[in-house]
Write a protein that holds these residues in place. Structure first.
Motif, PDB file in Angstrom:
ATOM      1  N   PHE A  96      29.786 -19.785 -25.848  1.00 48.89           N
ATOM      2  CA  PHE A  96      29.419 -19.999 -27.240  1.00 48.89           C
ATOM      3  C   PHE A  96      29.873 -21.356 -27.771  1.00 48.89           C
ATOM      4  O   PHE A  96      29.446 -21.781 -28.844  1.00 48.89           O
ATOM      5  N   HIS A  97      30.700 -22.089 -27.011  1.00 54.58           N
ATOM      6  CA  HIS A  97      31.373 -23.257 -27.605  1.00 54.58           C
ATOM      7  C   HIS A  97      30.430 -24.334 -28.173  1.00 54.58           C
ATOM      8  O   HIS A  97      30.757 -24.947 -29.175  1.00 54.58           O
ATOM      9  N   PRO A  98      29.225 -24.566 -27.593  1.00 55.16           N
ATOM     10  CA  PRO A  98      28.406 -25.626 -28.195  1.00 55.16           C
ATOM     11  C   PRO A  98      27.956 -25.315 -29.625  1.00 55.16           C
ATOM     12  O   PRO A  98      27.652 -26.218 -30.389  1.00 55.16           O
ATOM     13  N   ARG A  99      27.912 -24.024 -29.991  1.00 59.26           N
ATOM     14  CA  ARG A  99      27.454 -23.679 -31.331  1.00 59.26           C
ATOM     15  C   ARG A  99      28.607 -23.263 -32.233  1.00 59.26           C
ATOM     16  O   ARG A  99      28.394 -22.935 -33.395  1.00 59.26           O
ATOM     17  N   CYS A 100      29.793 -23.218 -31.664  1.00 61.88           N
ATOM     18  CA  CYS A 100      30.908 -22.621 -32.394  1.00 61.88           C
ATOM     19  C   CYS A 100      31.493 -23.602 -33.400  1.00 61.88           C
ATOM     20  O   CYS A 100      31.826 -24.741 -33.063  1.00 61.88           O
TER      21      CYS A 100
END
Lengths: 323, 355
Positions: A286-290
């Motif tokens: 999820f990190h790219p959108r977090c």
């Protein structure tokens, strides 16, 4: 005892572009009389997970792990045994408002079909009587049995689907987006009918939806899926009100509650799209959108960890609980 | 059949307990069930089309260039007074002529030029051999074609599908008279020193009494080659349509529902997929029915089958205008009727069409 137990279930589709991992190591369990909500965006693997329960996936899918239905592994069952288990032990409420009903058969006939199939001793008049009772239990007059699906409204078709799912007295009901195609008023009615029946009969239920607020009102527990993995799990009111994963928070915020000032001043959506299966980023998927991502999120592998009483989260910054 | 009142037709009175009211059928205020009013509408439309056909058939033949009397009486010795009488008939106002024509469209004022007999007599005599030939072929072709289509579509991409699709596509693109001629040469005349087995033409051996059992067998023997030709050509289309409509149904959600209920693959196919996939195929078969009668022209000609097809070939060769006019009318009626039957049948087998 758990009616349904998934242990490290993965689903991989073969496609022209190679293997597509739609579900990656999901473990869940549902006890009798409990309901579990499965939330996530389209393509997060919700339906792939639940389709393993009755082995309804297309031939191009490979399933690994164990799917225990009343302690018996569905994935290793022989065909005859599997057919006997289907609908009798676990049934599915499909999106009946769409095309899950056969358009050229009367709905009564379709509801009676599993009864005739699984309970050979039931006579024709008895089966018909039971169809009438099932329809009345979901709030429809018994004469609806004589209707064809196109003569019914979306909500009525969905009630028919629920009646059909209850036909053989299953232990588990899988509800796959049963209210998604309905308008909000009808959605509430259908949801109420489904929840009442499940509660009265003491059934276990797995409820799939992308709408966290629907799940929170219908289910005891919640599991939130992202990119084929469960990222947060816990009692539904807690997950909804106090999420331990930024993705659950975003998903909950996407459906504002009327009258709740927090939603009024923080209209939230989530920028970007979920990754294509098989192209999940490194570290936390999820990190790219977090909104809270830091550098470590891209490099550290994450897995579901306890983050409170009966709560689990895969976020690195979720509350720590001593192990 | 059922204990429960019909929602659509019964006009039930009991209040609906659930919040959403049931949709009530609009009965159009005429007290007709939806099915009956649908049938009436379709029959009315068919009658309208028939009248249009009559109009076209009358005026089309009056638009033909040349001397109509000359064409009507070509090659015959007609007394001068009869010619004058015919011309007087054609000199009447066109509307009057049309009304006379409407009274009995099949009895032309003049007999068939070639056969020297009333056209009505000729046409009725030839209709039965055609119905026998085409009817047998259609029944065989729909059974075999649908069977092939189901088997191929259900196991799409398997070897049966590949072979049968190849074969049916080849048959589908074959001109029927060409296929007929090949069969005629191979099995009728005989090739490579092998004798021909089947008769090369006609409906029966001259001199055989066709009302006896031996006569029936003789006719059946004569039917083998023309029926095979037509069957092969028709079944190709039916198989292809059945296959593709079954393939369309394969991804439908209600089949997943049927599988989830625990039905075996066979029952999912028989009870759910095939009945739905059959709908377009049945319509096609009945729509085709009208055209197949006229489509038998070339095959009947190849096999000298004494039916309407051969008769129209003979009438065209004349040209025998009076006869042609009657045959045109009959073929058009056939197409209109087949359309009507297809419409009505579709409503019977698909409940969605009625409403």
């Amino acid at each position: 005892m758990a009616v349904l137990e998934l242990e490290d279930v993965s689903v991989t589709y073969r496609s022209a572009e190679g293997a597509v991992p739609a579900v990656r190591g999901v473990s869940l369990s549902v006890d009798a009389g409990r309901s579990l909500g499965l939330a996530g965006e389209s393509g997060s693997g919700k339906t792939s997970v639940t389709s393993t329960v009755l082995r309804l996936l297309p031939k191009s899918a490979t399933v690994t792990g164990r799917v225990l239905l009343e302690g018996e592994d569905v994935l290793t069952m022989k065909w005859g045994r599997l057919r006997a288990v289907r609908w009798a032990t676990a049934s599915v409420v499909f999106q009946g408002a769409m095309h899950a009903l056969n358009p050229v058969q009367r709905v009564g006939h379709q509801i009676a079909e599993p009864i005739r199939l699984h309970e050979k001793s039931v006579s024709e008049p008895t089966a018909r009587k039971r169809v009438g009772e099932l329809l009345e239990q979901v709030g429809l007059p018994s004469r609806v049995a004589q209707s064809y699906p196109h003569q019914l409204s979306g909500g009525q078709k969905q009630r028919v689907m629920i009646a059909m799912a209850l036909a053989c007295g299953p232990k588990l009901i899988v509800a796959d987006e049963p209210t998604t195609a309905l308008d909000v008023m009808v959605q509430q009615q259908v949801l109420g009918v489904l929840a009442d029946r499940v509660q009265d009969l003491g059934l276990a239920m797995v409820f799939i939806s992308h709408d966290l607020s629907v799940l929170a009102s219908a289910c005891d527990d919640l599991a939130v899926m992202y990119a084929g993995q469960v990222v947060e799990q816990g009692p539904s009111d807690q997950v909804f009100d106090d999420a331990h994963h930024p993705y659950s928070r975003a998903l909950g915020g996407a459906y504002p509650r009327i009258g709740d000032l927090r939603f009024r001043y923080a209209p939230s959506g989530l920028p970007g799209d979920p990754p294509f299966p098989g192209e999940a980023p490194s570290g936390c998927a999820f990190h790219p959108r977090c909104p809270q991502a830091r550098e470590v999120c891209a490099t550290t592998d994450v897995e579901l960890r306890p983050s409170g009483e009966r709560r689990w989260s895969s976020c690195l910054f979720a509350p720590e609980v001593g192990t | 059949m059922s204990l429960i009142q019909d929602v659509a037709g019964g006009g039930g009175h009991d209040p609906v307990p659930g919040p959403p009211p049931l949709p009530r059928k609009d009965k159009g205020g005429k007290g007709l069930s939806p099915g009956a009013s649908f049938a009436l509408r379709k029959t009315g439309a068919a009658l309208g089309t028939l009248f249009f056909v009559l109009v076209v058939n009358f005026f089309l033949f009056r638009l033909l260039p040349g001397d109509p009397i000359g064409m009507y009486t070509r090659g015959r010795n007609v007394p001068a007074e009869q010619l004058a009488q015919l011309r007087a008939e054609l000199d009447r106002p066109i509307l009057e002529q049309f009304l006379t024509y409407l009274r009995n469209p099949f009895s032309s004022t003049i007999d068939s030029a070639q056969f020297n007999r009333p056209v009505w007599e000729l046409v009725t005599e030839r209709i039965w051999p055609t119905l026998l030939l085409v009817g047998t072929a259609i029944v065989l072709a729909s059974i075999i074609g649908v069977w092939i289509g189901i088997k191929a579509g259900w196991k799409r991409g398997k070897s049966f599908d590949k072979v049968s699709t190849g074969v049916t596509l080849t048959l589908y693109s074959m001109p029927e008279f060409w296929l007929g001629m090949i069969l005629l040469i191979v099995f009728g005349v005989g090739v490579l020193g092998l004798p021909g087995v089947f008769p090369i033409g006609g409906i029966s051996t001259p001199g055989v009494d066709t009302s006896s059992l031996a006569g029936w067998l003789d006719v059946a023997w004569h039917m083998v080659l023309p029926v095979t030709t037509l069957t092969l050509v028709y079944l190709a289309e039916y198989a292809l349509v059945m296959r593709s409509s079954l393939v369309d149904e394969m991804d439908e959600d209600y089949l997943t529902t049927a599988r989830a209920k625990g039905l075996s693959d066979k029952f999912v196919r028989r009870r759910h997929a095939v009945p739905n996939a059959l709908l377009p195929t049945i319509t096609l078969i009945f729509l085709n029915l009208g055209f197949t009668v006229s489509g038998a022209i070339t095959v009947e000609t190849v096999f000298s089958w004494p039916g309407l097809g051969l008769l129209s070939y003979e009438a065209l060769r004349g040209p025998d205008v009076a006869l042609l006019q009657a045959i045109f009318l009959l073929f058009s009626i056939g197409v209109v009727l087949a359309n009507l039957v297809a419409d009505l049948l579709y409503a019977v087998i698909d409940p969605r069409v009625r409403s």
